[in-house]
Enzyme design. Structure first.
Site, PDB file in Angstrom:
ATOM      1  N   GLY A  46       0.848  -1.188   0.000  1.00  0.00           N
ATOM      2  CA  GLY A  46       0.000   0.000   0.000  1.00  0.00           C
ATOM      3  C   GLY A  46       0.881   1.234   0.000  1.00  0.00           C
ATOM      4  O   GLY A  46       2.022   1.190   0.457  1.00  0.00           O
ATOM      5  N   GLN A  51       3.295   9.994   1.062  1.00  0.00           N
ATOM      6  CA  GLN A  51       4.586   9.305   1.152  1.00  0.00           C
ATOM      7  C   GLN A  51       5.488   9.582  -0.039  1.00  0.00           C
ATOM      8  O   GLN A  51       6.684   9.285   0.021  1.00  0.00           O
ATOM      9  CB  GLN A  51       4.365   7.797   1.276  1.00  0.00           C
ATOM     10  N   CYS A  95       5.895  -0.010   7.386  1.00  0.00           N
ATOM     11  CA  CYS A  95       5.593   1.159   6.555  1.00  0.00           C
ATOM     12  C   CYS A  95       6.836   1.516   5.756  1.00  0.00           C
ATOM     13  O   CYS A  95       7.943   1.536   6.294  1.00  0.00           O
ATOM     14  CB  CYS A  95       5.193   2.324   7.453  1.00  0.00           C
ATOM     15  N   LEU A  96       6.667   1.813   4.469  1.00  0.00           N
ATOM     16  CA  LEU A  96       7.811   2.166   3.629  1.00  0.00           C
ATOM     17  C   LEU A  96       8.495   3.441   4.128  1.00  0.00           C
ATOM     18  O   LEU A  96       9.681   3.655   3.876  1.00  0.00           O
ATOM     19  CB  LEU A  96       7.377   2.347   2.172  1.00  0.00           C
ATOM     20  N   HIS A 137      -4.465   1.717   7.270  1.00  0.00           N
ATOM     21  CA  HIS A 137      -3.097   2.245   7.404  1.00  0.00           C
ATOM     22  C   HIS A 137      -2.877   3.399   6.408  1.00  0.00           C
ATOM     23  O   HIS A 137      -2.345   4.455   6.774  1.00  0.00           O
ATOM     24  CB  HIS A 137      -2.100   1.100   7.166  1.00  0.00           C
ATOM     25  N   GLU A 138      -3.311   3.197   5.163  1.00  0.00           N
ATOM     26  CA  GLU A 138      -3.088   4.232   4.131  1.00  0.00           C
ATOM     27  C   GLU A 138      -3.993   5.439   4.339  1.00  0.00           C
ATOM     28  O   GLU A 138      -3.585   6.579   4.089  1.00  0.00           O
ATOM     29  CB  GLU A 138      -3.294   3.646   2.729  1.00  0.00           C
ATOM     30  N   HIS A 141      -2.418   7.664   6.717  1.00  0.00           N
ATOM     31  CA  HIS A 141      -1.388   8.502   6.087  1.00  0.00           C
ATOM     32  C   HIS A 141      -2.019   9.775   5.519  1.00  0.00           C
ATOM     33  O   HIS A 141      -1.463  10.875   5.674  1.00  0.00           O
ATOM     34  CB  HIS A 141      -0.717   7.758   4.924  1.00  0.00           C
TER      35      HIS A 141
HETATM   36 NI    NI Z   1       2.734   3.384   5.681  1.00  0.00          NI
END
Ligand code: NI
Length: 187
Positions: A46, A51, A95-96, A137-138, A141
């Site tokens: 995701g 991000q 998370c990236l 989660h996204e 963000h």
């Molecule tokens: Ni993330």
């Protein structure tokens, strides 16, 4: 390939709320394509626009490579709103933007989501399991919230030195990252 560098923990944009998207023009289409490429190249499931440095309410999900996501289609979600939620589950999230860190986060098990698709058509979907997990989660963000914000204060204190390192870019990633704009780190 047109991948985008991923903003690491410590960048302010990750704490900001993304703005609603009014229309999907060429600019947004290019962004969505690059978001998919960035997510796939970094082995993510995701990715939210914050991000990659864009405060737009756009997220992409692809869990088709995961056991729990077999047979699912990649998804573009614009202007999401969770309209119902139910149950509770725990999952080790990563998370990236916060590489090499995984922690257990409690979230509702099932959600109902209202959003616009890539044609700006209004849609509603129900999701549970991994799909509900990634979507929440996204969406966080897009609201300037990270998964570590869900942890207890005690837990966050324990993670502090690792988070400080990540914010300084002292972390290995297989993808290009942005450490506190405008400094860039290449792989
Ligand atoms: Ni993330």
């Amino acid at each position: 390939m047109s991948t985008l560098p991923v903003y690491l923990y410590g960048n302010d944009i990750l704490k900001k709320k993304a703005k609603p998207v009014e229309e999907v023009s060429n600019e947004e289409l290019k962004l969505i394509k690059a978001m998919f490429e960035t997510m796939h190249e970094s082995n993510g499931i995701g990715l939210a626009a914050n991000q990659v440095g864009e405060l737009k309410q756009i997220l992409v999900v692809d869990i088709s490579e995961m056991e729990a996501g077999k047979g699912t289609q990649p998804l573009v979600v614009i202007n999401p709103e969770i309209v119902d939620e139910e149950g509770e589950s725990e999952y080790d999230e990563g998370c990236l933007s916060i590489p090499d860190l995984r922690e257990t986060v409690k979230r509702p098990e099932r959600i109902v989501l209202r959003y616009n698709d890539i044609n700006m058509k209004e849609r509603e979907m129900e999701a549970d399991g991994l799909m509900a997990r990634v979507l929440q989660h996204e969406i966080d963000h897009l609201n300037g919230v990270l998964f570590i914000d869900h942890l207890s204060a005690a837990k966050r204190t324990l993670l502090k030195s690792r988070l400080t390192k990540i914010a300084k870019g002292e972390v290995e990633t297989s993808y290009e990252v942005v450490v506190n704009v405008p400094k860039k780190k290449k792989r």
